[in-house]
Design a protein around this motif. Structure first.
Motif, PDB file in Angstrom:
ATOM      1  N   ASP A  44      40.535   6.078  51.612  1.00  0.00           N
ATOM      2  CA  ASP A  44      40.347   5.193  52.754  1.00  0.00           C
ATOM      3  C   ASP A  44      39.829   3.842  52.260  1.00  0.00           C
ATOM      4  OD1 ASP A  44      37.588   5.454  52.326  1.00  0.00           O
ATOM      5  OD2 ASP A  44      37.348   6.983  53.860  1.00  0.00           O
ATOM      6  N   ILE A  45      39.342   2.994  53.176  1.00  0.00           N
ATOM      7  CA  ILE A  45      38.986   1.615  52.794  1.00  0.00           C
ATOM      8  C   ILE A  45      37.532   1.460  52.381  1.00  0.00           C
ATOM      9  CG2 ILE A  45      40.783   0.588  54.238  1.00  0.00           C
ATOM     10  CD1 ILE A  45      38.495  -0.013  56.298  1.00  0.00           C
ATOM     11  N   ARG A  46      36.757   2.534  52.370  1.00  0.00           N
ATOM     12  CA  ARG A  46      35.325   2.392  52.160  1.00  0.00           C
ATOM     13  C   ARG A  46      34.956   1.762  50.814  1.00  0.00           C
ATOM     14  NH1 ARG A  46      35.747   6.851  55.555  1.00  0.00           N
ATOM     15  NH2 ARG A  46      34.209   6.924  57.270  1.00  0.00           N
ATOM     16  N   ALA A  47      35.737   2.027  49.770  1.00  0.00           N
ATOM     17  CA  ALA A  47      35.423   1.483  48.447  1.00  0.00           C
ATOM     18  C   ALA A  47      35.984   0.081  48.253  1.00  0.00           C
ATOM     19  CB  ALA A  47      35.950   2.407  47.354  1.00  0.00           C
ATOM     20  N   LEU A  66      44.586  -1.187  50.319  1.00  0.00           N
ATOM     21  CA  LEU A  66      45.064  -1.569  48.990  1.00  0.00           C
ATOM     22  C   LEU A  66      45.060  -0.401  48.015  1.00  0.00           C
ATOM     23  CD1 LEU A  66      43.474  -5.122  48.554  1.00  0.00           C
ATOM     24  CD2 LEU A  66      45.603  -4.443  49.674  1.00  0.00           C
ATOM     25  N   ALA A  67      44.478   0.734  48.419  1.00  0.00           N
ATOM     26  CA  ALA A  67      44.535   1.930  47.577  1.00  0.00           C
ATOM     27  C   ALA A  67      45.883   2.615  47.681  1.00  0.00           C
ATOM     28  CB  ALA A  67      43.424   2.902  47.956  1.00  0.00           C
ATOM     29  N   GLY A  68      46.730   2.129  48.569  1.00  0.00           N
ATOM     30  CA  GLY A  68      48.059   2.709  48.694  1.00  0.00           C
ATOM     31  C   GLY A  68      48.056   4.128  49.220  1.00  0.00           C
ATOM     32  N   GLU A 100      44.488  -7.062  45.009  1.00  0.00           N
ATOM     33  CA  GLU A 100      43.711  -8.047  45.760  1.00  0.00           C
ATOM     34  C   GLU A 100      44.609  -8.681  46.801  1.00  0.00           C
ATOM     35  OE1 GLU A 100      40.576 -11.194  44.227  1.00  0.00           O
ATOM     36  OE2 GLU A 100      42.616 -11.908  43.839  1.00  0.00           O
ATOM     37  N   LEU A 101      44.068  -8.933  47.983  1.00  0.00           N
ATOM     38  CA  LEU A 101      44.808  -9.574  49.060  1.00  0.00           C
ATOM     39  C   LEU A 101      44.014 -10.778  49.532  1.00  0.00           C
ATOM     40  CD1 LEU A 101      47.392  -8.960  50.958  1.00  0.00           C
ATOM     41  CD2 LEU A 101      45.633  -8.407  52.651  1.00  0.00           C
ATOM     42  N   ILE A 102      44.636 -11.967  49.450  1.00  0.00           N
ATOM     43  CA  ILE A 102      43.980 -13.216  49.828  1.00  0.00           C
ATOM     44  C   ILE A 102      44.631 -13.726  51.116  1.00  0.00           C
ATOM     45  CG2 ILE A 102      43.446 -15.579  49.144  1.00  0.00           C
ATOM     46  CD1 ILE A 102      43.718 -14.580  46.207  1.00  0.00           C
ATOM     47  N   ASP A 104      40.487  -4.002  45.928  1.00  0.00           N
ATOM     48  CA  ASP A 104      40.332  -2.576  45.664  1.00  0.00           C
ATOM     49  C   ASP A 104      40.031  -2.377  44.176  1.00  0.00           C
ATOM     50  OD1 ASP A 104      40.423   0.238  45.917  1.00  0.00           O
ATOM     51  OD2 ASP A 104      42.514   0.255  45.276  1.00  0.00           O
ATOM     52  N   PRO A 105      38.784  -2.067  43.814  1.00  0.00           N
ATOM     53  CA  PRO A 105      38.433  -1.929  42.393  1.00  0.00           C
ATOM     54  C   PRO A 105      39.242  -0.861  41.667  1.00  0.00           C
ATOM     55  CG  PRO A 105      36.448  -2.085  43.735  1.00  0.00           C
ATOM     56  CD  PRO A 105      37.592  -1.911  44.676  1.00  0.00           C
TER      57      PRO A 105
END
Length: 339
Positions: A182-185, A176-178, A267-269, A261-262
């Motif tokens: 990476d996805i860690r956060a 979601l950070a585009g 957000e993905l539901i 992703d803050p």
């Protein structure tokens, strides 16, 4: 929603789905794969929230299983074999002694037939009897529909002329950070108190509780925190690669996971009718080349499906499709923004 088609390389076709707010996604007939999904952040900036290749050749290679429909059996079958009505079937092993994502006849590199049906894109495929050792001629279809509220609905179906195992999923990697990180956060929450513990070959060996373990995702947790924890199950898979058992009744569409992703506010539901959801944190992406050189944990898969190796469990009858029956599955991913 509008749907357009255009030729791509290697005689493939690339379809563009766009909703009333400018959200758009690209889908190819190679593997019925979701190539790109451009979604806004909290400031309205569009970025691609999935990993993928920039040409059809990448999808034909099968590298990474990016965005594809995995089948005839998604995930693993132990020993690449099962028994149906007293007859043993041996499939093509392609991960050690086991079958992964359909073996050498997996749907991810095959050419599907595309059909624009009003507001949805339907892709169809015929898998012949004997492909990778599976019995029955299988007719498969999946429909993609993008709504104005940012919901992607995937509707799957299949019919057969002989009893055969069927387990379909979409193997899309989300970030979601585009691509900015990476996805860690990114924070993941999964509505499940149980998961399938695995052995060293990633085959389920037990249904376990998440309580008191790093695999407890019932409250949102940054994926980096999970990946940094020590636990035998995380060690086996080099991260998460586990099937969770969501709350609620299988067969009913229910919300099972939320990814957030803050930094971007995206957000993905995820909601599904399926019995399980495989959470895979891209542990083996290192060295895989797509639109760029990917690294471990650059994306996370939320694969709605039956249980891995369910064909060899007491509940095997639930995943054997028989003549006269229709396999059905609905999964939705809703991309939205928190303020």
């Amino acid at each position: 929603m509008s749907i357009q088609s255009a030729p791509w390389d290697h005689d493939a076709t690339l379809y563009t789905l766009e909703n009333a707010h400018g959200m758009r996604m690209l889908i190819t007939d190679v593997g019925a794969s979701l190539v790109s999904w451009f979604a806004p952040d909290r400031d309205g900036n569009m970025s691609d929230i999935v990993l993928g290749h920039d040409n059809a050749a990448g999808y034909l290679s099968g590298a990474g299983f990016f965005g594809c429909i995995a089948g005839r059996w998604a995930n693993r079958i132990k020993g690449a074999r099962c028994t149906i009505d007293g007859q043993q079937y041996i499939f093509t092993a392609n991960e050690g002694a086991n079958l992964l994502h359909g073996g050498d006849a997996g749907f991810h590199t095959q050419r599907w037939q595309g059909h624009i049906l009003g507001n949805s894109l339907q892709l169809t495929l015929t898998s012949p009897a004997g492909a990778a050792g599976f019995p029955g001629n299988l007719q498969v279809w999946v429909e993609y529909e993008l709504a104005d509220d940012g919901t992607l609905t995937l509707t799957y179906g299949a019919r057969t002329d002989a009893p055969t195992p069927v387990n379909l999923t979409n193997h899309v990697y989300f970030n979601l950070a585009g691509g900015a990180a990476d996805i860690r956060a990114q924070q993941l929450q999964v509505n499940a108190g149980r998961y399938l513990a695995i052995d060293h070959e990633s085959i389920p060996v037990d249904m376990a509780r998440v309580d008191g373990t790093p695999l407890d995702l019932r409250q949102p947790v940054a994926l980096g925190e999970v990946l940094a924890m020590s636990h035998p199950q995380l060690g086996i898979a080099r991260g998460l690669d586990h099937c969770y058992v969501p709350e609620g009744e299988p067969g009913t569409l229910r919300q099972v996971a939320t990814l957030f992703d803050p930094a971007s506010g995206r957000e993905l539901i995820t909601a599904t009718t399926e019995r399980g959801i495989q959470v895979y944190t891209g542990n083996f992406l290192e060295g895989t080349t797509g639109r760029r050189a990917y690294h471990a944990h650059d994306g996370v898969c939320l694969e709605t499906q039956a249980f891995p190796d369910q064909v060899n469990m007491p509940s095997a009858h639930e995943v054997i499709l028989r003549p006269g029956q229709t396999y059905r599955q609905i999964t939705t991913y809703r991309a939205t923004v928190r303020s």
